[in-house]
Design an enzyme around this catalytic site. Sequence first.
Site, mmCIF file in Angstrom:
data_model
loop_
_atom_site.group_PDB
_atom_site.id
_atom_site.type_symbol
_atom_site.label_atom_id
_atom_site.label_comp_id
_atom_site.label_asym_id
_atom_site.label_seq_id
_atom_site.Cartn_x
_atom_site.Cartn_y
_atom_site.Cartn_z
ATOM 1 N N HIS A 230 0.859 -1.186 0.000
ATOM 2 C CA HIS A 230 0.000 0.000 0.000
ATOM 3 C C HIS A 230 0.898 1.238 0.000
ATOM 4 O O HIS A 230 2.022 1.208 0.516
ATOM 5 C CB HIS A 230 -0.882 0.024 1.242
ATOM 6 C CG HIS A 230 -1.956 -1.006 1.241
ATOM 7 N ND1 HIS A 230 -3.133 -0.841 1.938
ATOM 8 C CD2 HIS A 230 -2.053 -2.210 0.638
ATOM 9 C CE1 HIS A 230 -3.902 -1.890 1.768
ATOM 10 N NE2 HIS A 230 -3.265 -2.752 0.984
ATOM 11 N N GLU B 114 0.905 3.873 1.800
ATOM 12 C CA GLU B 114 1.351 4.312 3.125
ATOM 13 C C GLU B 114 2.499 3.453 3.650
ATOM 14 O O GLU B 114 3.458 3.971 4.225
ATOM 15 C CB GLU B 114 0.198 4.251 4.138
ATOM 16 C CG GLU B 114 -0.987 5.101 3.777
ATOM 17 C CD GLU B 114 -2.084 4.330 3.033
ATOM 18 O OE1 GLU B 114 -3.259 4.645 3.265
ATOM 19 O OE2 GLU B 114 -1.756 3.435 2.244
ATOM 20 N N CYS C 43 -2.715 -0.120 7.383
ATOM 21 C CA CYS C 43 -1.944 1.119 7.274
ATOM 22 C C CYS C 43 -2.130 2.004 8.501
ATOM 23 O O CYS C 43 -1.177 2.639 8.963
ATOM 24 C CB CYS C 43 -2.319 1.850 5.996
ATOM 25 S SG CYS C 43 -1.810 0.941 4.505
#
Length: 157
Positions: free
Chosen positions: A56, A58, A89
């Site tokens: 992801h 993040e 996240c």
Amino acid sequence: MTAIEYETWMLLALQQADLAAAHGDVPVGCVIADPHGTIIAQAHNRREQDQDPTAHAEIIALRLAAAATGHWRLSDCTLVVTLEPCPMCAGAIVNARIPRLVFGCLDPKSGGVRSLMRIADDERLNHRAHIVEGILAEECAQRLKDFFGRLRRDGKK
């Protein structure tokens, strides 16, 4: 920090989101700024590209910021992301000791910060982030709508 700084950083995150979409990933982008306002990390979703469920925006940005600072504690940084972070996240943001989280649009299906859960500012945890939501929310949401609209049109989802 000011709303103008948040918008400037969000525009950079949106550029990252566009990079994700260009290689078939969900258009989410993230930047991390140090206390002086300097961007120390930029990333976008790479789950499809890397075939990695943890890739992801993040998570990648947190790794880059930790490498840039030489420390896993990012206790003086601001994380800016186009979409409300998921539970994974949000947990990583707490673990990295990020004091300020700025995000664009809500994620009603898997949001871990406001929509479904409140991980990043849960008082039961040892760290909480100040959360600023809705920065360029319409622009962030439109990237997602356009991306998923193309997938449906092309019969991919």
